[in-house]
Every structure is written in structure tokens, then in C-alpha cells.
Write a protein that holds these residues in place. Structure first.
Motif: not given
Length: 361
Positions: A206-207, A245-249, A289-291
Motif C-alpha cells: 500500500i506504499t 504483513l506489517d499493517f492492519r488490513t 477486491i480492495i485491500v
């Protein structure tokens, strides 16, 4: 900064109009029956960009513009609805769109207050909110205060107003504002959605992603990336749970087209940072699908996995099983789906369907 008293002092800064009367109310704390105070009124020299008409022009070239919120007034009571905090002192900047993606940040050694950013388009009389954010640039190590970062896609020759806000009742402070042009992620928007297979996984980020304008996400300010997949006629599970994974999704599922979307599963974020949901697909139907990065992280890596899973016939309404008039049935919610009806307790909890013929009793 009031050192003259041990009690808590208050300060307000307001821009006045000629000839208008302003009422000032001095309030004491709850249950206080007596007390003295001194009230001082002063005329201040506000920053030249205290209001929209004085907005300072900046360029998305990565060079800092230095500023201050000292003696700035707030947007409370004005025709501006994009503020992160309407009571915060604010100063204005303006940037002309290039057609690219722009990131604006307050992360700097000069920052000495907790900050927020908001972005809008239009003119100084009528504005449309694009995004706002605060407390989201966790990787800013050069400042001891909370920096803010916003990322948004621009339209050529459109003006974008950027407001710097001082949070937590700061009445003064300095900062440096930097705007940069970013290289977008490939699947930043719906039209750039990355194709998924029913059984597989893809690594994503998402960066440098912008917020989504879909009403299906938790927040349009959260960075979001898009995927699409063709329905198999069965159940597909989507999951962001992985070592990367390193953030809340958050995950949401949409049908239709990019110009005419139908929200099927609103963005769901579990108690853990990863998210897993299952959905019964129709054969050949295209799904988006949206992440989503929940709580507005400014960057992050994830892996999105898909798999087809077997399920019981009554996991969907069309397979509902009849209940006996007097008796009981056994069932399992393993590999079942959420209930996409307004009558369900929650959209994404596993559920099974049954029918019952009325008897009049």
C-alpha cells in the motif's frame, strides 16, 4: 507556555469582522464555586496564509516549505468541512495538480507540535474534501512530535488546497511542509486492478497508494489497492494473513464496473491485523477486491491469498434446508459464509440457512 500561574490557562485566537460583536465566555471547571482570573485581549499579527485567500503556493518537488501556526486561527465556523480538527489553528497552501500522485508530509526536524493535514479542491468559497489525516507517519524519526502524511491523485491544472493543523490545543509551533511526486503502485485504482486466480497468492504493497472513493471501504482516507477475480460458482476465501504483513488490513468485495459499483461485502477488519473472509461467487461474474490499510498507515507490505473451499449447500439462501415441524437438526459453520442481508447480526460471521413452513401457530 503560561508560567504565571499554576492553574490551567486558556487562549483562543479568532479572526474578526469589522463592526461585528463577539461574546467571550470565561468558564471554570466543574464544581468550582469561586475563583479569580485576568482576561487579556490582544491584536495579533496572523500568518499571511491564515485564511484560504492567502494560501502559499508550493510545488511537488521534494523541497521543504517552512511555516508556523503561531497566531493562526481555526476553521471553526467557516465554510470549510475537511478539517481533521475544526478547533485547531490552521495555515493554508495551494498546489497545482500535475496528473500524478502527490504525497505531502509535515515530517521534519522543525516540527514541534502534533500536526494534521487536509486537502480539498474548488475555490476559497466552495470546496470539496479530497482527504485528511493525522497520527499516521510512524516512520518519521527526525521529529519528536506526531507527523502527518497524505497521498492523493491529482488532475492537471486543478488547484489543491492543503491545510496544516496544530492538534491537541497547540497555540504555536513551527513546521516544514514537503510535497513530492510519487511513483504509483500498479493497482492504485479500480481501472488498474490486478487479476487474481482462485487458488494462489500475490505479494502487494500500500506504499504510495491513494485512498479509494468506493463507499465500500472503512475510510476513503485509508490507502487502498485493487484486485479482481472471476467467479467460479463456488466459495472463494480471501486472506491477508501471512508473514509479510506489517499493517492492519481491511477487505471488501464489489461487483459491477468501475463506474457503477455494487458493494457486496463492506470492508471488514478483524481483531488481528490480518483479515480473512469467504464469499459465494457466481460463475463468470467479475468481482473487485480492495485491500485497505486500516488506521491510515503510510506504507506496508502484504500477501493476498485465495483458495476455493468446499461448503455445505445451505451456506447460501438458495440452498436453505427445511426444518422439521417438531424436532432438531445438526449443522456446522465450518467453511460457511457471512450473511449479506440487512437482517443479519453481522455481515461477515459464518451462518447457515434454513426454511420453515408456517402453521399459523
Amino acid at each position: 507556555d503560561c508560567t504565571l500561574t499554576a492553574s490551567s490557562a486558556a487562549k483562543v485566537v479568532v479572526r474578526t469582522e469589522i463592526g461585528k460583536t463577539y461574546f467571550i465566555v470565561v468558564e471554570g471547571p466543574p464544581n468550582l464555586v469561586q475563583g479569580r482570573f485576568g482576561l487579556t485581549v490582544s491584536t495579533l499579527e496572523a500568518p499571511r496564509n491564515d485564511v484560504c485567500t492567502g494560501a502559499v503556493e508550493i510545488q511537488p518537488n521534494g523541497r521543504p516549505t517552512f511555516g508556523s501556526i503561531t497566531n493562526a486561527s481555526s476553521e471553526y465556523g467557516r465554510n470549510y468541512f475537511c478539517s481533521y480538527d475544526f478547533y485547531a489553528p490552521t495555515v493554508w497552501y495551494v498546489l497545482e495538480g500535475t496528473g500524478g500522485i502527490v504525497a505531502v508530509t509535515t515530517c521534519s526536524q522543525e516540527l514541534d507540535f502534533d500536526s494534521a493535514l487536509s486537502v480539498s479542491t474548488g475555490n476559497c468559497n466552495t470546496q470539496q474534501c479530497v482527504t485528511n489525516n493525522a497520527y499516521n507517519q510512524f516512520d518519521c524519526s527526525i521529529s519528536g512530535r506526531s507527523a502527518a502524511r497524505v497521498v492523493f491523485r491529482t488532475i492537471p491544472q486543478v488547484n489543491y488546497f492543503i491545510v496544516v493543523e496544530g492538534l491537541n490545543y497547540n497555540s504555536q509551533g513551527h513546521f516544514a511542509l514537503t510535497a513530492s511526486t510519487l511513483t504509483p503502485v500498479p493497482n492504485d485504482g479500480c481501472i488498474n486492478a490486478t487479476r487474481l486466480q482462485p487458488n494462489g497468492s500475490v505479494l502487494g504493497t500500500i506504499t504510495n497508494a491513494t485512498g479509494s472513493d468506493s463507499y465500500c471501504v472503512l475510510s476513503t482516507n485509508n490507502p487502498s489497492v485493487w484486485y479482481n477475480i472471476n467467479g467460479t460458482g463456488g466459495v472463494i476465501e480471501f486472506s491477508t494473513c501471512s508473514q509479510e504483513l506489517d499493517f492492519r488490513t481491511g477487505l471488501s468485495i464489489i461487483s459491477g464496473t468501475c463506474g457503477n459499483q455494487q458493494c457486496l461485502v463492506p470492508s471488514f477488519s478483524g481483531s488481528d491485523i490480518c483479515t480473512t473472509l469467504s464469499f459465494h461467487t457466481e460463475l463468470g461474474v467479475n468481482y473487485y477486491i480492495i485491500v485497505e490499510g486500516v488506521d491510515s498507515p503510510s506504507e506496508g507490505v502484504f500477501r493476498l491469498s485465495t483458495r476455493t473451499i468446499p461448503t455445505t449447500p445451505n451456506a447460501v439462501c438458495s440452498g436453505a434446508l427445511p426444518l422439521p415441524r417438531n424436532g432438531s437438526v445438526k449443522g456446522t459453520i465450518t467453511n460457511t459464509l457471512g450473511v449479506p442481508t440487512p437482517c443479519s447480526e453481522r455481515y461477515n460471521t459464518p451462518a447457515l440457512w434454513y426454511t420453515l413452513n408456517g402453521t399459523g401457530s
